[in-house]
Design a protein around this motif. Structure first.
Motif, PDB file in Angstrom:
ATOM      1  N   ARG A  92      46.341  13.607  32.216  1.00  0.00           N
ATOM      2  CA  ARG A  92      47.227  14.683  32.692  1.00  0.00           C
ATOM      3  C   ARG A  92      47.171  14.786  34.219  1.00  0.00           C
ATOM      4  NH1 ARG A  92      46.417  19.089  29.250  1.00  0.00           N
ATOM      5  NH2 ARG A  92      48.236  18.367  28.107  1.00  0.00           N
ATOM      6  N   ALA A  93      45.993  14.687  34.792  1.00  0.00           N
ATOM      7  CA  ALA A  93      45.864  14.748  36.251  1.00  0.00           C
ATOM      8  C   ALA A  93      46.610  13.587  36.904  1.00  0.00           C
ATOM      9  CB  ALA A  93      44.391  14.728  36.649  1.00  0.00           C
ATOM     10  N   LEU A  94      46.447  12.390  36.367  1.00  0.00           N
ATOM     11  CA  LEU A  94      47.165  11.229  36.905  1.00  0.00           C
ATOM     12  C   LEU A  94      48.674  11.388  36.724  1.00  0.00           C
ATOM     13  CD1 LEU A  94      44.854   8.327  35.681  1.00  0.00           C
ATOM     14  CD2 LEU A  94      45.150   9.148  38.043  1.00  0.00           C
ATOM     15  N   HIS A  95      49.077  11.946  35.598  1.00  0.00           N
ATOM     16  CA  HIS A  95      50.490  12.194  35.310  1.00  0.00           C
ATOM     17  C   HIS A  95      51.095  13.131  36.363  1.00  0.00           C
ATOM     18  CE1 HIS A  95      53.864  12.160  32.481  1.00  0.00           C
ATOM     19  NE2 HIS A  95      53.950  13.478  32.594  1.00  0.00           N
ATOM     20  N   ILE A  96      50.396  14.225  36.615  1.00  0.00           N
ATOM     21  CA  ILE A  96      50.885  15.203  37.603  1.00  0.00           C
ATOM     22  C   ILE A  96      50.909  14.593  39.003  1.00  0.00           C
ATOM     23  CG2 ILE A  96      50.424  17.437  38.701  1.00  0.00           C
ATOM     24  CD1 ILE A  96      51.466  17.569  35.758  1.00  0.00           C
ATOM     25  N   ARG A 125      61.257   1.135  51.197  1.00  0.00           N
ATOM     26  CA  ARG A 125      59.821   1.424  51.264  1.00  0.00           C
ATOM     27  C   ARG A 125      59.424   2.431  50.185  1.00  0.00           C
ATOM     28  NH1 ARG A 125      55.602   0.656  54.974  1.00  0.00           N
ATOM     29  NH2 ARG A 125      54.064   2.310  54.858  1.00  0.00           N
ATOM     30  N   PHE A 126      60.239   3.469  50.011  1.00  0.00           N
ATOM     31  CA  PHE A 126      59.909   4.458  48.998  1.00  0.00           C
ATOM     32  C   PHE A 126      60.093   3.899  47.589  1.00  0.00           C
ATOM     33  CE2 PHE A 126      61.057   8.030  46.168  1.00  0.00           C
ATOM     34  CZ  PHE A 126      59.784   8.563  46.080  1.00  0.00           C
ATOM     35  N   ALA A 127      61.103   3.063  47.379  1.00  0.00           N
ATOM     36  CA  ALA A 127      61.345   2.507  46.043  1.00  0.00           C
ATOM     37  C   ALA A 127      60.125   1.746  45.532  1.00  0.00           C
ATOM     38  CB  ALA A 127      62.580   1.611  46.055  1.00  0.00           C
ATOM     39  N   THR A 128      59.471   1.025  46.417  1.00  0.00           N
ATOM     40  CA  THR A 128      58.269   0.290  46.024  1.00  0.00           C
ATOM     41  C   THR A 128      57.187   1.261  45.543  1.00  0.00           C
ATOM     42  OG1 THR A 128      58.775  -1.452  47.610  1.00  0.00           O
ATOM     43  CG2 THR A 128      56.496  -1.328  46.831  1.00  0.00           C
ATOM     44  N   GLN A 129      56.979   2.327  46.278  1.00  0.00           N
ATOM     45  CA  GLN A 129      55.989   3.327  45.880  1.00  0.00           C
ATOM     46  C   GLN A 129      56.422   4.067  44.616  1.00  0.00           C
ATOM     47  OE1 GLN A 129      54.848   5.937  49.096  1.00  0.00           O
ATOM     48  NE2 GLN A 129      55.054   4.287  50.588  1.00  0.00           N
ATOM     49  N   ALA A 130      57.717   4.383  44.540  1.00  0.00           N
ATOM     50  CA  ALA A 130      58.236   5.114  43.378  1.00  0.00           C
ATOM     51  C   ALA A 130      58.066   4.300  42.099  1.00  0.00           C
ATOM     52  CB  ALA A 130      59.700   5.490  43.592  1.00  0.00           C
ATOM     53  N   LYS A 131      58.215   2.993  42.198  1.00  0.00           N
ATOM     54  CA  LYS A 131      58.020   2.146  41.008  1.00  0.00           C
ATOM     55  C   LYS A 131      56.610   2.319  40.450  1.00  0.00           C
ATOM     56  CE  LYS A 131      61.404  -1.403  42.086  1.00  0.00           C
ATOM     57  NZ  LYS A 131      61.638  -2.779  42.538  1.00  0.00           N
ATOM     58  N   ILE A 132      55.643   2.426  41.324  1.00  0.00           N
ATOM     59  CA  ILE A 132      54.258   2.628  40.885  1.00  0.00           C
ATOM     60  C   ILE A 132      54.112   4.011  40.245  1.00  0.00           C
ATOM     61  CG2 ILE A 132      51.863   2.867  41.674  1.00  0.00           C
ATOM     62  CD1 ILE A 132      52.675   0.761  43.907  1.00  0.00           C
ATOM     63  N   SER A 133      54.634   5.039  40.911  1.00  0.00           N
ATOM     64  CA  SER A 133      54.512   6.408  40.390  1.00  0.00           C
ATOM     65  C   SER A 133      55.254   6.586  39.076  1.00  0.00           C
ATOM     66  CB  SER A 133      55.044   7.413  41.418  1.00  0.00           C
ATOM     67  OG  SER A 133      54.220   7.429  42.542  1.00  0.00           O
ATOM     68  N   VAL A 134      56.458   6.035  38.986  1.00  0.00           N
ATOM     69  CA  VAL A 134      57.243   6.157  37.752  1.00  0.00           C
ATOM     70  C   VAL A 134      56.527   5.437  36.602  1.00  0.00           C
ATOM     71  CG1 VAL A 134      59.414   5.423  36.661  1.00  0.00           C
ATOM     72  CG2 VAL A 134      59.459   6.526  38.894  1.00  0.00           C
ATOM     73  N   THR A 135      55.976   4.280  36.890  1.00  0.00           N
ATOM     74  CA  THR A 135      55.235   3.542  35.867  1.00  0.00           C
ATOM     75  C   THR A 135      54.004   4.329  35.419  1.00  0.00           C
ATOM     76  OG1 THR A 135      56.016   1.432  36.747  1.00  0.00           O
ATOM     77  CG2 THR A 135      54.043   1.370  35.355  1.00  0.00           C
ATOM     78  N   LEU A 136      53.254   4.861  36.371  1.00  0.00           N
ATOM     79  CA  LEU A 136      52.068   5.648  36.039  1.00  0.00           C
ATOM     80  C   LEU A 136      52.436   6.896  35.235  1.00  0.00           C
ATOM     81  CD1 LEU A 136      49.009   5.993  36.267  1.00  0.00           C
ATOM     82  CD2 LEU A 136      49.378   7.118  38.479  1.00  0.00           C
TER      83      LEU A 136
END
Length: 157
Positions: free
Chosen positions: A8-12, A52-63
């Motif tokens: 849950r913490a990682l999700h948030i 630049r943000f899309a690369t980071q967002a891909k990680i966050s969306v996947t997580l």
């Protein structure tokens, strides 16, 4: 249940990064780009920031997706998708799906090229369209986050 708490913490954290970044792009960067005097510079700056943000967002969306799936599985919460009171879970999956498709499928396959073609014909129109799209996605995302927080704390609608 420590594993669920960590999930849950990682999700948030993933959602804060992902939607916070969308908020920054939508509310601050795009309006600043739209006010730039040279149309070509508008597109160039937007492309750099977005890439630049899309690369980071891909990680966050996947997580966010992995942790959301894990929590649903671990909590045996699949039946919630059958209860209309948990509509916010459907909304979370929908928002996640839209961003996943945009980031991993549409953008690399055709959206980027389409945007560049539109930007050549009408830089102002291209930026305005991107702004509207971002505001819609951000609005739906914020409603979903609010509903998810309320729902996770027992407020079913």
């Amino acid at each position: 249940m420590l594993d669920v708490t960590i999930a849950r913490a990682l999700h948030i954290l993933a959602i804060v990064h992902w939607i916070g970044g969308v908020f920054m792009v939508t509310a601050m960067i795009l309006p600043a780009v739209a006010r730039m005097e040279e149309p070509k510079k508008r597109i160039t700056l937007f492309e750099k920031v977005e890439a630049r943000f899309a690369t980071q967002a891909k990680i966050s969306v996947t997580l966010a997706g992995v942790t959301g799936f894990y929590m649903t599985h671990r909590l045996h919460a699949w039946d919630r998708f059958l209860d209309p009171g948990y509509w916010w879970m459907h909304a979370m999956v929908l928002v996640w799906t839209v961003f996943t498709v945009v980031l991993f499928v549409a953008e690399p396959l055709f959206l980027h090229a389409w945007f560049l073609r539109k930007a050549k014909r009408s830089p102002d129109g291209a930026i305005a369209l991107v702004q509207r799209f971002h505001w819609v996605l951000l609005s739906v995302s914020l409603v979903t986050i609010g509903a998810g927080v309320l729902g996770a704390h027992g407020m079913l609608f």
